[in-house]
Every structure is written in C-alpha cells, then in structure tokens.
Design a protein around this motif. Structure first.
Motif, PDB file in Angstrom:
ATOM      1  N   PRO A 293      14.083 -18.536  40.854  1.00 59.90           N
ATOM      2  CA  PRO A 293      13.512 -18.102  39.568  1.00 59.90           C
ATOM      3  C   PRO A 293      12.321 -18.912  39.082  1.00 59.90           C
ATOM      4  O   PRO A 293      11.336 -18.339  38.611  1.00 59.90           O
ATOM      5  N   ASP A 294      12.381 -20.238  39.177  1.00 58.70           N
ATOM      6  CA  ASP A 294      11.258 -21.037  38.684  1.00 58.70           C
ATOM      7  C   ASP A 294       9.969 -20.709  39.426  1.00 58.70           C
ATOM      8  O   ASP A 294       8.920 -20.453  38.820  1.00 58.70           O
ATOM      9  N   LEU A 300       4.722 -14.793  39.064  1.00 60.74           N
ATOM     10  CA  LEU A 300       4.512 -13.621  38.209  1.00 60.74           C
ATOM     11  C   LEU A 300       3.490 -13.905  37.104  1.00 60.74           C
ATOM     12  O   LEU A 300       2.789 -12.992  36.648  1.00 60.74           O
ATOM     13  N   SER A 301       3.422 -15.147  36.686  1.00 61.97           N
ATOM     14  CA  SER A 301       2.493 -15.492  35.604  1.00 61.97           C
ATOM     15  C   SER A 301       1.037 -15.287  36.007  1.00 61.97           C
ATOM     16  O   SER A 301       0.153 -15.211  35.147  1.00 61.97           O
ATOM     17  N   PRO A 310      10.898 -15.792  31.096  1.00 61.33           N
ATOM     18  CA  PRO A 310      12.105 -16.588  31.382  1.00 61.33           C
ATOM     19  C   PRO A 310      13.354 -16.021  30.728  1.00 61.33           C
ATOM     20  O   PRO A 310      14.464 -16.277  31.206  1.00 61.33           O
ATOM     21  N   GLU A 311      13.203 -15.253  29.644  1.00 52.73           N
ATOM     22  CA  GLU A 311      14.364 -14.647  28.980  1.00 52.73           C
ATOM     23  C   GLU A 311      14.797 -13.365  29.682  1.00 52.73           C
ATOM     24  O   GLU A 311      15.987 -13.125  29.893  1.00 52.73           O
TER      25      GLU A 311
END
Length: 403
Positions: A293-294, A300-301, A310-311
């Motif tokens: 995920p990180d 993706l950013s 992140p939510e």
C-alpha cells in the motif's frame, strides 16, 4: 613381602573402614559425574559448535531422523475439502518489543492443508509453468546445495505419505498427488523437476534452505519462492541470517535478537519443529501479489485524476500472513525454513471474535519504523478507523446477546 604386610596392617589401623567407604561415595556421586558431564559438553560443543547449551543439541550432524511412524500420526480419513483455513493471529497488544516469538509445533502440524489446497496447487503450477522454474528455484552451484534439496524432498514426501495417505501415495518411481492426479519422479537423475519445485507444489509452502558452512554459520543455500516473483532472490544465496535481515532493514533486529536467532537456528532438532507468524499489508487478494500500500499510494500520486487516497485504499487492503515453520534436517547440517501464505481482507476480520480490537491495540503500539517495514505507515489512520469500527460492532453485539 613381610614389609608390605606390615605397612598394610599399619594403614588399616590408622584409616578405619568407614573412611574408605566415605571417600568412595564422594568419588561416585560428586567427582565422576562432573568429569563425565564436562567431557560430554566438550564433545557436543566441538561437533555441534557455537552452542551455549548442550541439552538441545544433537551429538552429531548426521543424526538420523526417527521413523515417521514414531513422530507422525496417520490421518487416513482427512479431507482438505472439509478443513477451513486456520490463519495464525499471533497479535500482541501493547508496547512493541521485537522477539522471535517462536512456539513449539506438533510434528503432525508441520504441514497442514485446508479447503484452498487444490486451487492453490493449480495456481502455483500455472505460475511455475508461465514464469519458468529457473526464475523461481535458485540454489548454490554445488553438490552440497543439491544434497540439501534432495534430502528436503525425501523427508517432506515421507511426512506427506505417512500423515495424509488419502492425499499422497508411494509409487514405483516416486509419489502420487491423488487429487491433482499427478505423479512425481523421485528416482531419475538428473532430476526431471527441480526438487524444490516438487515440495513447493505438494506442500503448498515456499522454502528457504540453509546449510551450516565450515565456519559454523548458517547460510542460504537454496530458495523456492513461488509467490515472491517480484523479488530477485539470487543475491540472497550464500548470505547469513544477519545479512539478510540487515539488507531487508528489519527494525531493531541486530540490537535485539540477532545473536539469539543465530543460536536458536543452530540448536534446532529434526524431530522438534517450531513455528511463528508474521504479517504485512498488501493491496488486493492475490497471494503472488506484492503490491504494497505505501509504495502503491506513492505511485498513484503521480497519476493525474487519481481519486484513491490513504483512507479509500483501506477497502482493498489485505493482511498477508506467513505461517512459518522451521526444523533441522536429519542427516545434513541444514535447516528448512518454510512458510504458507494467507491473505485476509481487512473487513473480514470482523468475523474473527476479538481480533479487530487486539489488532488495533497492536498497531497503536508499533513504532514508525515497524509500520514502514509492514508497508502501512501512510494508511495506518484508515486501518485504525476500520478496526475500531469493527471492534465496536463486535462489542455491541456481545452486549446485546448478554442482555
């Protein structure tokens, strides 16, 4: 002769019989046992080497494995189709301390199967076929590594046909996986298939094999990691445990447990496997997936118009758990480190009583470096929000049932 008799008579008059008896008793119960134990300790330490204790160390690296019937209880009626997944949840709430967290493992549970057996077997088979065995199974280019792989196959097959006779059967040339309808040749040399390929398919586990080198240090000799395709394991070959953990940047490893781990692995027994569990986070459910995920969020950013945050990524977050097992090989000075992978969606943890609350308290106690190592630092707030919500639901449900 007369002089000798005279001296003997004088001595017997000076030293009574009870004193002779007392001296003999002291020698028998105090001195001799200490001499024996000291001698045994020197032998054990010279053969096993680098040991702090002698009690758990075989006297020779060539100790043979006891017969399977003495260690394994056959389960002729076992059905993997009826066996649900048993994901280990060794979660410790509170302040974080890095420990080995190793537990004794019943020999019967050294390899276990559940309802995902055949689907995972087919998936692993497809991965090996598409990628090619040479990219998955890596070993030192020497006879010692091949011997290590061969012995691992033999003891693994021995376990499988003994413990699960309805799933695995001996044949003239090897072993038959009944449900897959596939026979594996264990006789032909050179091997038709890489030995590690055989056990990675039959057991459903991934493997790291280590051997004790001439300097008394365990080093990686071979790996077979079907579900870790994004990692090049070639540089790991020949490295010791300390180097591997240092390269992986495991927080606190060197200062907290490195020496204990080295000693513990050298003292493993063929007939006393141990286990532990480890967890990471990943995006998506595929076990071969290593979309963390990180790193994924950072990727993706950079994409214009991206709406995943992140939510929101938490809904597609899975806990990737490793059920690790370790044992010493019987006739070679080698160690088998194997692990089975499980992936559980974060929302499915609500089905496991008490787990969301324990997990939330556990995560709150982790330092930033550990959260980064588990790839969930950037989305930890979203994880905790979901965990707290599920915990409240469980506690409310329990309260209502009691009323």
């Amino acid at each position: 002769m007369q002089a000798f008799d005279l001296v003997s008579q004088n001595i017997s008059q000076i030293i009574p019989i009870p004193i002779y008896v007392g001296v003999f008793v002291v020698l028998l119960f105090q001195v001799f046992p200490r001499i024996f134990v000291a001698g045994r300790r020197s032998i054990v330490q010279s053969t096993a080497g680098r040991a702090d204790e002698e009690s758990d160390i075989p006297s020779s690296i060539y100790d043979r494995d006891p017969s399977p019937s003495s260690l394994v209880t056959p389960d002729p009626t076992f059905s993997w189709r009826d066996n649900p997944q048993q994901v280990p949840r060794e979660i410790k709430p509170g302040k974080y301390f890095l420990t080995m967290n190793v537990r004794k493992l019943d020999f019967n549970d050294y390899i276990i199967f559940d309802k995902q057996f055949l689907s995972e077997y087919r998936e692993r088979q497809a991965i090996i076929s598409n990628v090619g065995p040479a990219k998955i199974f890596v070993a030192e280019a020497n006879d010692a590594a091949l011997d290590l792989c061969e012995e691992t196959v033999m003891v693994t097959v021995d376990f499988l046909v003994t413990r699960y006779p309805s799933m695995f059967r001996r044949t003239e040339r090897g072993v038959l996986c009944v449900d897959a309808g596939e026979e594996y040749d264990l006789v032909t040399r050179p091997w038709v298939r890489h030995p590690l390929e055989i056990i990675c398919l039959l057991s459903g586990d991934d493997y790291i094999l280590m051997r004790c080198c001439d300097d008394g240090v365990l080093r990686v000799a071979a790996v077979g990691l079907v579900y870790s395709l994004d990692i090049d394991w070639t540089p790991f070959i020949g490295k010791d445990l300390a180097s591997i953990h240092r390269d992986a940047r495991i927080p606190f490893y060197e200062s907290a447990i490195q020496k204990s781990v080295d000693r513990y692995f050298l003292k493993l027994h063929p007939d006393k496997p141990v286990s532990r569990a480890n967890w990471l986070t990943q995006v998506g459910s595929e076990l071969r997936n290593e979309k963390f995920p990180d790193e994924y969020l950072r990727h993706l950013s950079t994409i214009p118009g991206n709406t995943i945050t992140p939510e929101t990524i938490v809904d597609d977050l899975y806990f990737r758990v490793e059920r690790q097992a370790m044992r010493k090989l019987p006739s070679m000075h080698g160690v088998v480190f194997k692990f089975h992978l499980y992936a559980t969606n974060i929302w499915d943890l609500e089905l496991e009583e008490g787990v969301p609350r324990r997990f939330a308290e556990h995560i709150r106690g982790l330092p930033e470096s550990v959260l980064r190592q588990k790839h969930c630092l950037e989305c930890v707030d979203g994880i905790l929000k979901v965990m707290d919500l599920m915990a409240e639901r469980q506690e409310k449900k329990t309260t209502n049932s009691q009323d």
